[in-house]
Design a protein around this motif. Structure first.
Motif, mmCIF file in Angstrom:
data_model
loop_
_atom_site.group_PDB
_atom_site.id
_atom_site.type_symbol
_atom_site.label_atom_id
_atom_site.label_comp_id
_atom_site.label_asym_id
_atom_site.label_seq_id
_atom_site.Cartn_x
_atom_site.Cartn_y
_atom_site.Cartn_z
ATOM 1 N N UNK A 3 -33.507 -55.187 -45.961
ATOM 2 C CA UNK A 3 -34.337 -55.543 -47.109
ATOM 3 C C UNK A 3 -35.564 -54.655 -47.172
ATOM 4 N N UNK A 4 -36.134 -54.616 -48.364
ATOM 5 C CA UNK A 4 -37.424 -53.979 -48.616
ATOM 6 C C UNK A 4 -38.325 -55.000 -49.278
ATOM 7 N N UNK A 5 -39.613 -54.869 -49.035
ATOM 8 C CA UNK A 5 -40.616 -55.677 -49.735
ATOM 9 C C UNK A 5 -41.484 -54.700 -50.511
ATOM 10 N N UNK A 6 -41.399 -54.802 -51.820
ATOM 11 C CA UNK A 6 -42.141 -53.922 -52.725
ATOM 12 C C UNK A 6 -43.083 -54.805 -53.525
ATOM 13 N N UNK A 15 -50.354 -58.960 -52.530
ATOM 14 C CA UNK A 15 -50.229 -58.313 -51.218
ATOM 15 C C UNK A 15 -50.235 -59.368 -50.111
ATOM 16 N N UNK A 16 -51.055 -60.399 -50.264
ATOM 17 C CA UNK A 16 -51.099 -61.480 -49.284
ATOM 18 C C UNK A 16 -49.716 -62.146 -49.176
ATOM 19 N N UNK A 17 -49.073 -62.372 -50.307
ATOM 20 C CA UNK A 17 -47.729 -62.947 -50.285
ATOM 21 C C UNK A 17 -46.750 -61.992 -49.606
ATOM 22 N N UNK A 18 -46.836 -60.709 -49.936
ATOM 23 C CA UNK A 18 -45.936 -59.714 -49.347
ATOM 24 C C UNK A 18 -46.098 -59.679 -47.828
ATOM 25 N N UNK A 19 -47.311 -59.744 -47.355
ATOM 26 C CA UNK A 19 -47.556 -59.727 -45.910
ATOM 27 C C UNK A 19 -46.993 -60.975 -45.240
ATOM 28 N N UNK A 20 -47.108 -62.114 -45.905
ATOM 29 C CA UNK A 20 -46.537 -63.351 -45.357
ATOM 30 C C UNK A 20 -45.014 -63.246 -45.279
ATOM 31 N N UNK A 21 -44.407 -62.642 -46.289
ATOM 32 C CA UNK A 21 -42.958 -62.427 -46.257
ATOM 33 C C UNK A 21 -42.566 -61.526 -45.093
ATOM 34 N N UNK A 22 -43.305 -60.447 -44.913
ATOM 35 C CA UNK A 22 -42.999 -59.504 -43.842
ATOM 36 C C UNK A 22 -43.065 -60.207 -42.479
ATOM 37 N N UNK A 23 -44.017 -61.117 -42.309
ATOM 38 C CA UNK A 23 -44.136 -61.851 -41.050
ATOM 39 C C UNK A 23 -43.008 -62.873 -40.869
ATOM 40 N N UNK A 30 -36.187 -54.773 -41.961
ATOM 41 C CA UNK A 30 -37.047 -54.267 -43.036
ATOM 42 C C UNK A 30 -36.986 -52.734 -43.077
ATOM 43 N N UNK A 31 -36.536 -52.212 -44.212
ATOM 44 C CA UNK A 31 -36.425 -50.767 -44.432
ATOM 45 C C UNK A 31 -37.744 -50.193 -44.956
ATOM 46 N N UNK A 32 -38.419 -50.982 -45.828
ATOM 47 C CA UNK A 32 -39.621 -50.467 -46.501
ATOM 48 C C UNK A 32 -40.545 -51.629 -46.822
ATOM 49 N N UNK A 158 -43.772 -70.098 -49.882
ATOM 50 C CA UNK A 158 -43.146 -68.790 -50.065
ATOM 51 C C UNK A 158 -42.170 -68.484 -48.935
ATOM 52 N N UNK A 159 -42.613 -68.659 -47.712
ATOM 53 C CA UNK A 159 -41.743 -68.316 -46.592
ATOM 54 C C UNK A 159 -40.537 -69.253 -46.514
#
Length: 165
Positions: A3-6, A15-23, A30-32, A158-159
């Motif tokens: 997956x990628x998170x863009x 960005x806060x949501x994206x960072x929570x997803x990445x965690x 995670x590719x990107x 979200x998570x």
């Protein structure tokens, strides 16, 4: 599954949501992670985060979305207004219109996000110009109601959403 998170984030909310997803998601898959870039297209699934601009995503994200043919797509975003699922679903619907027909839409997540203080000053000026302006009063109330959003409950929702896909 790779997956990628863009994401596109004007105020830092998305960005806060994206960072929570990445965690929350398996890091090794995670590719990107970052703003729109063709590197993200190497993944099977793309989590796309946006801030709401005039009821949809911003132009940069809309252009990126249109080039995602054949991918699995999950949308997530923030909006300065709206407390109701129907409002958020309408935004997600408009954002989905930018996706190519051959994408597989996995679902969407939306939550409120704080707005910049310049917007509050604009609402205050509206109320100063007309103290009886009920719309200006509502706008100020909404502004104040989302000052702490996204919050911990939003990030947890979200998570949980992402893990359920």
């Amino acid at each position: 599954m790779t997956y990628s998170i863009v994401y596109s984030s004007r105020t830092g909310n998305t960005r806060m949501l994206a960072e929570a997803l990445r965690e929350a998601l398996p890091r090794e898959d995670c590719i990107y992670f970052g703003e729109p870039d063709t590197k993200a297209l190497e993944a099977e699934t793309i989590y796309l985060g946006f801030w709401t601009d005039k009821g949809s995503c911003d132009e940069k994200m809309a252009a990126f979305l249109s080039g995602l043919g054949g991918k699995e797509i999950a949308l997530f975003g923030t909006a300065g207004f709206g407390k109701e699922d129907a409002y958020f679903e309408a935004i997600l619907g408009r954002v989905k219109e930018h996706l190519p027909a051959d994408c597989r839409y996995l679902g969407g997540f939306m939550c409120p996000g704080k707005m910049g203080m310049g917007i509050r000053r604009r609402y205050e000026a509206m109320l100063e110009a007309n103290p009886e302006d009920s719309r200006a009063k509502m706008l100020l109330e909404n502004f104040d109601a989302v000052l702490d959003r996204p919050n911990d409950q939003d990030l947890e929702a979200l998570t949980n959403w992402a893990r359920s896909l």
